[in-house]
Write an enzyme that holds these catalytic residues in place. Structure first.
Site, PDB file in Angstrom:
ATOM      1  N   ASP A 117     -32.635  13.074  40.880  1.00 58.48           N
ATOM      2  CA  ASP A 117     -33.506  13.958  41.661  1.00 58.48           C
ATOM      3  C   ASP A 117     -34.942  13.452  41.557  1.00 58.48           C
ATOM      4  O   ASP A 117     -35.322  12.530  42.283  1.00 58.48           O
ATOM      5  CB  ASP A 117     -33.329  15.392  41.143  1.00 58.48           C
ATOM      6  CG  ASP A 117     -34.108  16.413  41.937  1.00 58.48           C
ATOM      7  OD1 ASP A 117     -34.547  16.090  43.049  1.00 58.48           O
ATOM      8  OD2 ASP A 117     -34.288  17.549  41.457  1.00 58.48           O
ATOM      9  N   PHE A 139     -30.476  21.983  46.831  1.00 58.33           N
ATOM     10  CA  PHE A 139     -29.924  22.255  45.508  1.00 58.33           C
ATOM     11  C   PHE A 139     -28.411  22.411  45.600  1.00 58.33           C
ATOM     12  O   PHE A 139     -27.899  23.284  46.286  1.00 58.33           O
ATOM     13  CB  PHE A 139     -30.558  23.497  44.876  1.00 58.33           C
ATOM     14  CG  PHE A 139     -30.357  23.511  43.391  1.00 58.33           C
ATOM     15  CD1 PHE A 139     -31.173  22.762  42.562  1.00 58.33           C
ATOM     16  CD2 PHE A 139     -29.307  24.226  42.825  1.00 58.33           C
ATOM     17  CE1 PHE A 139     -30.955  22.728  41.191  1.00 58.33           C
ATOM     18  CE2 PHE A 139     -29.090  24.193  41.450  1.00 58.33           C
ATOM     19  CZ  PHE A 139     -29.919  23.450  40.638  1.00 58.33           C
ATOM     20  N   VAL A 140     -27.702  21.545  44.874  1.00 55.91           N
ATOM     21  CA  VAL A 140     -26.234  21.535  44.951  1.00 55.91           C
ATOM     22  C   VAL A 140     -25.618  21.930  43.612  1.00 55.91           C
ATOM     23  O   VAL A 140     -26.223  21.744  42.557  1.00 55.91           O
ATOM     24  CB  VAL A 140     -25.715  20.144  45.380  1.00 55.91           C
ATOM     25  CG1 VAL A 140     -26.157  19.814  46.793  1.00 55.91           C
ATOM     26  CG2 VAL A 140     -26.191  19.047  44.427  1.00 55.91           C
TER      27      VAL A 140
END
Ligand code: IMP
Ligand code: MG
Length: 182
Positions: A102, A151-152
């Site tokens: 990220d 956002f996973v």
């Protein structure tokens, strides 16, 4: 839990198909070198387990435990190493496994720390990589899927420690992230 998702990005068969390819590529690259895998807990648990069973090489496995999120969706850049004994990496060919790239803070800090212990080589393998400007530059050698900056959760990835056990990966509904009490 499925109702908490906005949509599923990768179902189990899609993940497993991709792991077949990644494992083949890693097995080919390390066929003449003894591989030491360092998995970053907890997020890479499912990924590690499914990927490593597809690599028919005599590898060594170690784990690192770091905290970089503190239950929020944004990292503040601080990476805390939690385990007492640091893996033995001197003179080894290291492959770092993590769930997702990220901001880059976590993997940059891990790579930097491992480099001080003088490994012979270091490569990085992530299941997911977000398409975004990173706070710290990290070059992943193997990437499962590139995703948008959303956002996973699922397949090891959590939001406040939940959803790790989902067998697929999906985008968490935005309104759930907005309510910290969940
Ligand atoms: P970075 O340091 O910002 O690259 O973040 C790395 C860590 O943040 C990952 O190992 C995850 O634990 C967590 N993370 C980043 N993005 C997500 C996400 O979309 N879902 C769940 N966890 C995430
Ligand atoms: Mg993680």
């Amino acid at each position: 839990m499925r109702g908490d998702l906005d949509r599923v990005l990768f179902d189990e068969p899609a993940i497993h198909r991709r792991l077949d390819d990644m494992a083949a590529q890693i097995s080919k690259n390390y066929r003449d070198r003894e591989l030491t895998v360092i998995a970053v807990l907890n997020g890479s648990l499912m990924f590690m387990s499914d990927l490593l069973r597809r690599i028919p090489l005599p590898l060594k496995l170690d784990c690192l435990s770091v905290v970089s999120y503190h239950g929020k969706t944004q990292t503040n850049g601080e990476v805390i190493f939690k385990q007492v004994a640091f893996p033995d990496v001197v003179d080894r060919h290291i492959l770092i496994l993590d769930d997702i790239l990220d901001s880059g803070h976590t993997l940059a800090a891990i790579r930097e720390k491992l480099e001080t212990a003088k490994p012979r080589s270091i490569q990085i393998c992530v299941l997911l990589s977000k398409k975004k400007q990173r706070a710290r530059y990290v070059d992943a050698d193997y990437v499962g899927f590139e995703i948008e900056d959303e956002f996973v959760v699922g397949y090891g990835l959590d939001f406040m420690e939940r959803y790790r056990n989902l067998p697929y990966i999906g985008v968490l509904r935005k309104e759930l992230i907005a309510q910290p009490s969940g």
